[in-house]
Scaffold this active site. Sequence first.
Site, PDB file in Angstrom:
ATOM      1  CG  MET A 167      -1.925  -1.183   1.133  1.00  0.00           C
ATOM      2  SD  MET A 167      -3.052  -1.269   2.517  1.00  0.00           S
ATOM      3  CE  MET A 167      -4.123   0.134   2.170  1.00  0.00           C
ATOM      4  N   GLY A 211      -0.305   4.287  -0.152  1.00  0.00           N
ATOM      5  CA  GLY A 211      -0.974   5.440   0.440  1.00  0.00           C
ATOM      6  C   GLY A 211      -1.887   6.116  -0.575  1.00  0.00           C
ATOM      7  CB  VAL A 221      -7.133   6.052  -5.005  1.00  0.00           C
ATOM      8  CG1 VAL A 221      -8.428   6.467  -4.388  1.00  0.00           C
ATOM      9  CG2 VAL A 221      -6.413   7.138  -5.722  1.00  0.00           C
ATOM     10  CG  ASP A 222      -4.814   3.285  -8.415  1.00  0.00           C
ATOM     11  OD1 ASP A 222      -6.031   3.507  -8.595  1.00  0.00           O
ATOM     12  OD2 ASP A 222      -3.924   3.775  -9.130  1.00  0.00           O
ATOM     13  CB  CYS A 238      10.967   0.231  -8.032  1.00  0.00           C
ATOM     14  SG  CYS A 238      10.133   0.239  -6.433  1.00  0.00           S
ATOM     15  N   GLY A 278      -1.478  -2.608  -6.219  1.00  0.00           N
ATOM     16  CA  GLY A 278      -2.562  -1.847  -6.838  1.00  0.00           C
ATOM     17  C   GLY A 278      -2.353  -1.592  -8.314  1.00  0.00           C
ATOM     18  CB  CYS A 321       8.671   7.729  -6.301  1.00  0.00           C
ATOM     19  SG  CYS A 321       9.976   6.498  -6.031  1.00  0.00           S
TER      20      CYS A 321
END
Length: 358
Positions: free
Chosen positions: A9, A11, A13-14, A102, A126, A200
């Site tokens: 997760m 953080g 929405v997906d 990654c 996700g 990111c």
Amino acid sequence: MSRRVFMAMSGGVDSSVAALRLVEEGYDVTGVTLRLFDNEDIGDKSSTCCSIADVQDARAVCMRLGIDHIVLNFGDLFRQTTIRRFISGYQTGQTPNPCIDCNRFIKFDALLKRAQLLGFDAIATGHYADVSFDEVSGRYLLKRPRDRDKDQTYVLYMLTQEQLAHTLFPLGTLDKPQVRDIAQKHGFVNAEKPDSQDICFAPDGDYAAFIERQTGKPSPEGDFIDTLGRVLGRHRGLIRYTIGQRRGLGLPSAGRLYVLSKDAAKNTVTVGEKDALYASRLIVRDVNLISIGSLAGPHRAEVKIRYRHPAQPATLTPLEDGAVQIDFDEPQRGAAAGQAVVFYNADSVLGGGTISQE
RNA sequence: UGGGGUGUAGCCAAGUUGGUAAGGCACAGGACUUUGACUCCUGCAUUCGCUGGUUCGAGUCCAGCCAUCCCAG
């Protein structure tokens, strides 16, 4: 049948809605948020993956779902694999894709191993993609999701059979609008959070500055030259340019100029007109095959050379050293060494590899 | 010094019979996007080497000056 699942997760929405779906389907879910780097390096205030705010968002969703949430720090590994390869790739004149590394080294390798070590049966992410088992071939297939617009199979081409056997993609049958809608209905804090973008660890988009900060030395200036070798001006460091790039060159000319090639040895950047960017043939190395065990003889497929572009018809030909030669029916624009190439057979990912430097 | 050419935004460059500054590149911002790019949208000369003059009105006409290029020498 997998029961205990490690749900990655971010953080966003997906992955939050993906977690919800797993819970609804009866899985025993534990939310996992990865810490991959310290935000001190990147002077970031906006929200991307891995910030403290993102961890809190993931935790909030887990609390709402009534599931456990843990945070794993994979910072060292991330630095040793993804960031190291990203930097060395640019330094050798290539154009790396850190998201794929990654996935390859962190999410579907280190994270999966950790999950198994802790007694979990599978991991879930996700990503918009789908996995299925094909009885005929006896292989796990990576398939395009229902929402073609968000198809993320491109960044997952390197998954092995073993990894696919232990991976769930709960969003494979949902559209992005539905995902936001579901998040809204369940009152998730991140329902309106923007889709992630940019690298990111370089949220301001200035990856060149990131590399220079990390290495502690600036990428040296050099010459811009045309295809005849004539010097057109000075470039601000090889790492700031990539094949096909137009903006940021600062070169006045009659028409638009694009980066055609980079020479790390001579520290030159060759620019020219758009037409010179098209090529029909590519050599791909570091190949991973998914829907088939091996490539024997020429094989027709649809091929993508970048994330957001429609797959193009081409012929794959295996070369003796494990590399694959791609011959597109129509010349493709701006293929850059270091970028991923993914082969499709209809909705199924055949495999993929990395564009080799020639 | 004679003869010729040229001087319009950072660069290239249109500017008609004088009527109130095209376009391209570059640049900036935005859209798009779980990589880099591409693409798309928006913005970008109260001003035309300088100074005067003629005109209701001049980048466009006239004069002088300055700068620069070429050929002569």
